[in-house]
Motif scaffolding. Structure first.
Motif, PDB file in Angstrom:
ATOM      1  N   ILE A  40      78.175  56.907  56.325  1.00 17.94           N
ATOM      2  CA  ILE A  40      78.549  57.095  54.929  1.00 17.94           C
ATOM      3  C   ILE A  40      77.245  57.332  54.182  1.00 17.94           C
ATOM      4  CG2 ILE A  40      79.492  56.003  52.851  1.00 17.94           C
ATOM      5  CD1 ILE A  40      81.360  54.403  54.689  1.00 17.94           C
ATOM      6  N   ASP A  41      77.103  58.485  53.586  1.00 17.76           N
ATOM      7  CA  ASP A  41      75.854  58.827  52.918  1.00 17.76           C
ATOM      8  C   ASP A  41      75.760  58.243  51.518  1.00 17.76           C
ATOM      9  OD1 ASP A  41      74.644  60.711  54.918  1.00 17.76           O
ATOM     10  OD2 ASP A  41      76.525  61.773  54.550  1.00 17.76           O
ATOM     11  N   VAL A  42      76.884  58.257  50.799  1.00 19.96           N
ATOM     12  CA  VAL A  42      76.895  57.784  49.415  1.00 19.96           C
ATOM     13  C   VAL A  42      78.119  56.914  49.182  1.00 19.96           C
ATOM     14  CG1 VAL A  42      77.090  58.454  46.980  1.00 19.96           C
ATOM     15  CG2 VAL A  42      75.601  59.754  48.517  1.00 19.96           C
ATOM     16  N   LEU A  43      77.907  55.749  48.620  1.00 18.27           N
ATOM     17  CA  LEU A  43      78.996  54.882  48.177  1.00 18.27           C
ATOM     18  C   LEU A  43      78.991  54.866  46.662  1.00 18.27           C
ATOM     19  CD1 LEU A  43      81.193  52.654  48.410  1.00 18.27           C
ATOM     20  CD2 LEU A  43      79.310  50.991  48.567  1.00 18.27           C
ATOM     21  N   VAL A  44      80.112  55.216  46.054  1.00 19.90           N
ATOM     22  CA  VAL A  44      80.274  55.143  44.605  1.00 19.90           C
ATOM     23  C   VAL A  44      81.189  53.962  44.301  1.00 19.90           C
ATOM     24  CG1 VAL A  44      80.981  56.320  42.486  1.00 19.90           C
ATOM     25  CG2 VAL A  44      79.974  57.639  44.382  1.00 19.90           C
ATOM     26  N   ASN A  45      80.601  52.883  43.839  1.00 20.40           N
ATOM     27  CA  ASN A  45      81.360  51.675  43.485  1.00 20.40           C
ATOM     28  C   ASN A  45      81.899  51.832  42.066  1.00 20.40           C
ATOM     29  OD1 ASN A  45      81.293  49.769  45.711  1.00 20.40           O
ATOM     30  ND2 ASN A  45      79.078  49.667  45.396  1.00 20.40           N
ATOM     31  N   ASN A  46      83.086  52.417  41.974  1.00 21.29           N
ATOM     32  CA  ASN A  46      83.667  52.734  40.668  1.00 21.29           C
ATOM     33  C   ASN A  46      84.819  51.811  40.276  1.00 21.29           C
ATOM     34  OD1 ASN A  46      84.418  54.592  38.325  1.00 21.29           O
ATOM     35  ND2 ASN A  46      86.241  54.749  39.617  1.00 21.29           N
ATOM     36  N   ALA A  47      85.448  51.152  41.230  1.00 22.61           N
ATOM     37  CA  ALA A  47      86.606  50.313  40.913  1.00 22.61           C
ATOM     38  C   ALA A  47      86.214  49.222  39.923  1.00 22.61           C
ATOM     39  CB  ALA A  47      87.165  49.689  42.188  1.00 22.61           C
ATOM     40  N   GLY A  48      87.025  49.049  38.900  1.00 23.95           N
ATOM     41  CA  GLY A  48      86.752  48.021  37.908  1.00 23.95           C
ATOM     42  C   GLY A  48      87.705  48.148  36.744  1.00 23.95           C
ATOM     43  N   TYR A  49      87.756  47.123  35.920  1.00 20.74           N
ATOM     44  CA  TYR A  49      88.616  47.169  34.745  1.00 20.74           C
ATOM     45  C   TYR A  49      88.087  46.196  33.705  1.00 20.74           C
ATOM     46  CZ  TYR A  49      90.857  42.640  35.739  1.00 20.74           C
ATOM     47  OH  TYR A  49      91.107  41.308  35.941  1.00 20.74           O
ATOM     48  N   ALA A  54      80.045  44.178  45.586  1.00 18.31           N
ATOM     49  CA  ALA A  54      79.016  43.619  46.462  1.00 18.31           C
ATOM     50  C   ALA A  54      79.461  43.617  47.922  1.00 18.31           C
ATOM     51  CB  ALA A  54      78.665  42.202  46.018  1.00 18.31           C
ATOM     52  N   ARG A  55      80.714  43.262  48.160  1.00 16.91           N
ATOM     53  CA  ARG A  55      81.194  43.194  49.542  1.00 16.91           C
ATOM     54  C   ARG A  55      81.249  44.573  50.186  1.00 16.91           C
ATOM     55  NH1 ARG A  55      80.781  41.693  54.373  1.00 16.91           N
ATOM     56  NH2 ARG A  55      82.706  41.557  55.591  1.00 16.91           N
ATOM     57  N   LEU A  56      81.707  45.576  49.447  1.00 15.81           N
ATOM     58  CA  LEU A  56      81.757  46.919  50.022  1.00 15.81           C
ATOM     59  C   LEU A  56      80.345  47.430  50.295  1.00 15.81           C
ATOM     60  CD1 LEU A  56      83.769  48.989  50.961  1.00 15.81           C
ATOM     61  CD2 LEU A  56      83.758  49.995  48.679  1.00 15.81           C
ATOM     62  N   THR A  57      79.426  47.080  49.430  1.00 13.45           N
ATOM     63  CA  THR A  57      78.032  47.444  49.667  1.00 13.45           C
ATOM     64  C   THR A  57      77.517  46.780  50.944  1.00 13.45           C
ATOM     65  OG1 THR A  57      77.644  47.710  47.286  1.00 13.45           O
ATOM     66  CG2 THR A  57      75.710  47.381  48.688  1.00 13.45           C
ATOM     67  N   GLN A  58      77.840  45.509  51.131  1.00 15.82           N
ATOM     68  CA  GLN A  58      77.456  44.830  52.375  1.00 15.82           C
ATOM     69  C   GLN A  58      77.964  45.584  53.598  1.00 15.82           C
ATOM     70  OE1 GLN A  58      79.125  40.865  51.878  1.00 15.82           O
ATOM     71  NE2 GLN A  58      77.093  40.000  51.473  1.00 15.82           N
ATOM     72  N   LEU A  59      79.175  46.091  53.514  1.00 16.21           N
ATOM     73  CA  LEU A  59      79.800  46.729  54.671  1.00 16.21           C
ATOM     74  C   LEU A  59      79.181  48.080  55.011  1.00 16.21           C
ATOM     75  CD1 LEU A  59      83.546  45.865  53.957  1.00 16.21           C
ATOM     76  CD2 LEU A  59      82.102  44.910  55.759  1.00 16.21           C
ATOM     77  N   VAL A  60      78.697  48.812  54.011  1.00 18.00           N
ATOM     78  CA  VAL A  60      78.125  50.131  54.306  1.00 18.00           C
ATOM     79  C   VAL A  60      76.637  50.061  54.632  1.00 18.00           C
ATOM     80  CG1 VAL A  60      79.822  51.257  52.809  1.00 18.00           C
ATOM     81  CG2 VAL A  60      77.529  50.766  51.915  1.00 18.00           C
ATOM     82  N   LEU A  61      75.965  48.982  54.285  1.00 14.82           N
ATOM     83  CA  LEU A  61      74.511  48.938  54.449  1.00 14.82           C
ATOM     84  C   LEU A  61      74.031  48.996  55.900  1.00 14.82           C
ATOM     85  CD1 LEU A  61      73.243  46.562  51.618  1.00 14.82           C
ATOM     86  CD2 LEU A  61      72.917  49.030  51.859  1.00 14.82           C
ATOM     87  N   PRO A  62      74.682  48.324  56.850  1.00 20.68           N
ATOM     88  CA  PRO A  62      74.174  48.444  58.224  1.00 20.68           C
ATOM     89  C   PRO A  62      74.102  49.884  58.710  1.00 20.68           C
ATOM     90  CG  PRO A  62      75.699  46.612  58.065  1.00 20.68           C
ATOM     91  CD  PRO A  62      75.783  47.342  56.768  1.00 20.68           C
ATOM     92  N   GLY A  63      75.097  50.686  58.397  1.00 15.41           N
ATOM     93  CA  GLY A  63      75.073  52.093  58.800  1.00 15.41           C
ATOM     94  C   GLY A  63      73.997  52.877  58.088  1.00 15.41           C
TER      95      GLY A  63
END
Length: 280
Positions: free
Chosen positions: A82-91, A117-126
């Motif tokens: 995954i090259d780019v993660l866009v953490n957009n979910a929120g309200y 934060a959790r989704l970021t944790q999941l993509v960082l190893p890759g």
């Protein structure tokens, strides 16, 4: 099973909150740039436009660890990265701090901060294994300013700002960029949810006058020239995703830049006077 065709040289992006507004507009904009785009949201039936444009969709709830893990595993299994993660979910859920139930306050933090934060944790190893990557966190001008009846929402966005700044330094040795995008007044569902929640929670009782005034002012802002379409933010996110060396922060549209600039220039007491007018 991974195939050679699925591991293309096209950059791969994962975008959360892609069922509407900024997330949807960003997915469509990156597809026009010939990216591999995965739009993620709780309801896949609202992302048919992404599929029609050649993107892929994922059912993902950023408060559910299993759905996030499954989504990341599926993308990396198909494309290797995954090259780019866009953490957009929120309200934004508004109301006086005194009256907002703590369960609702916790839910805002779960969606706006811990899910990010959790989704970021999941993509960082890759990303570390690849020696590159980019995390784009959608904050808000609400991470720089504050409003009456918005204490819990602003607390989440201030948290996103601090988390992102620390993470940027932390990940620099691994060639992973962290970028903050700060939308200002944008014509999306966010505005209606925020103003309606203020009335629902604080429309009666000691904060009723403020809640009614805030509701009216938010409605006017939503229909004013200072409010921009989500495509304006999407263009900024695309720029942040594609330039060689992104800025650490992008405030957008022009109204957002002016508001953030005013916050830097004005002392707290004067800023209090300006922002108090939102609920008068």
């Amino acid at each position: 099973m991974t195939t050679s065709s699925s591991r293309s040289s096209r950059p791969v992006a994962l975008i959360t909150g892609a069922s509407s507004g900024i997330g949807l507009a960003t997915a469509l904009a990156l597809l026009k740039k010939d990216w591999v785009v995965y739009g993620a949201a709780r309801r896949t039936d609202r992302m048919t436009e992404i599929e029609a444009a050649g993107g892929r969709t994922l059912e993902m709830d950023v408060t559910d660890d299993a759905s996030m893990q499954s989504g990341v595993d599926g993308i990396t299994g198909a494309h290797g990265r995954i090259d780019v993660l866009v953490n957009n979910a929120g309200y934004g859920s508004y109301g006086s701090l005194e009256e907002v139930p703590l369960d609702e306050a916790r839910r805002q933090f779960e969606v706006n901060v811990f899910g990010l934060a959790r989704l970021t944790q999941l993509v960082l190893p890759g990303m570390r294994a690849a020696g590159r990557g980019r995390i784009i966190n959608i904050s808000s001008i609400g991470g720089r300013i504050y409003e009456p009846l918005g204490s819990w929402y602003h607390a989440t966005k201030f948290a996103v700002e601090g988390l992102s700044d620390s993470l940027r330094i932390e990940l620099a040795p691994h060639n992973i960029d962290v970028v903050i995008v700060q939308p200002g007044p944008i014509r999306t569902e966010w505005n209606a949810i925020a103003r309606d929640s203020a009335l629902e929670i604080s429309g009666d009782g000691p904060y009723a006058a403020q809640a009614r005034a805030l509701h009216g002012n938010y409605h006017r802002v939503d229909h004013s020239p200072m409010s921009a379409p989500p495509e304006k933010v999407a263009a900024t996110i695309v720029r942040a995703a594609t330039v060689r060396r992104p800025r650490t922060r992008y405030a957008t549209p022009v109204a957002a830049k002016l508001i953030v600039g005013a916050r830097r220039a004005l002392p707290d007491r004067l800023m209090d006077v300006v922002l108090a007018r939102l609920a008068q």
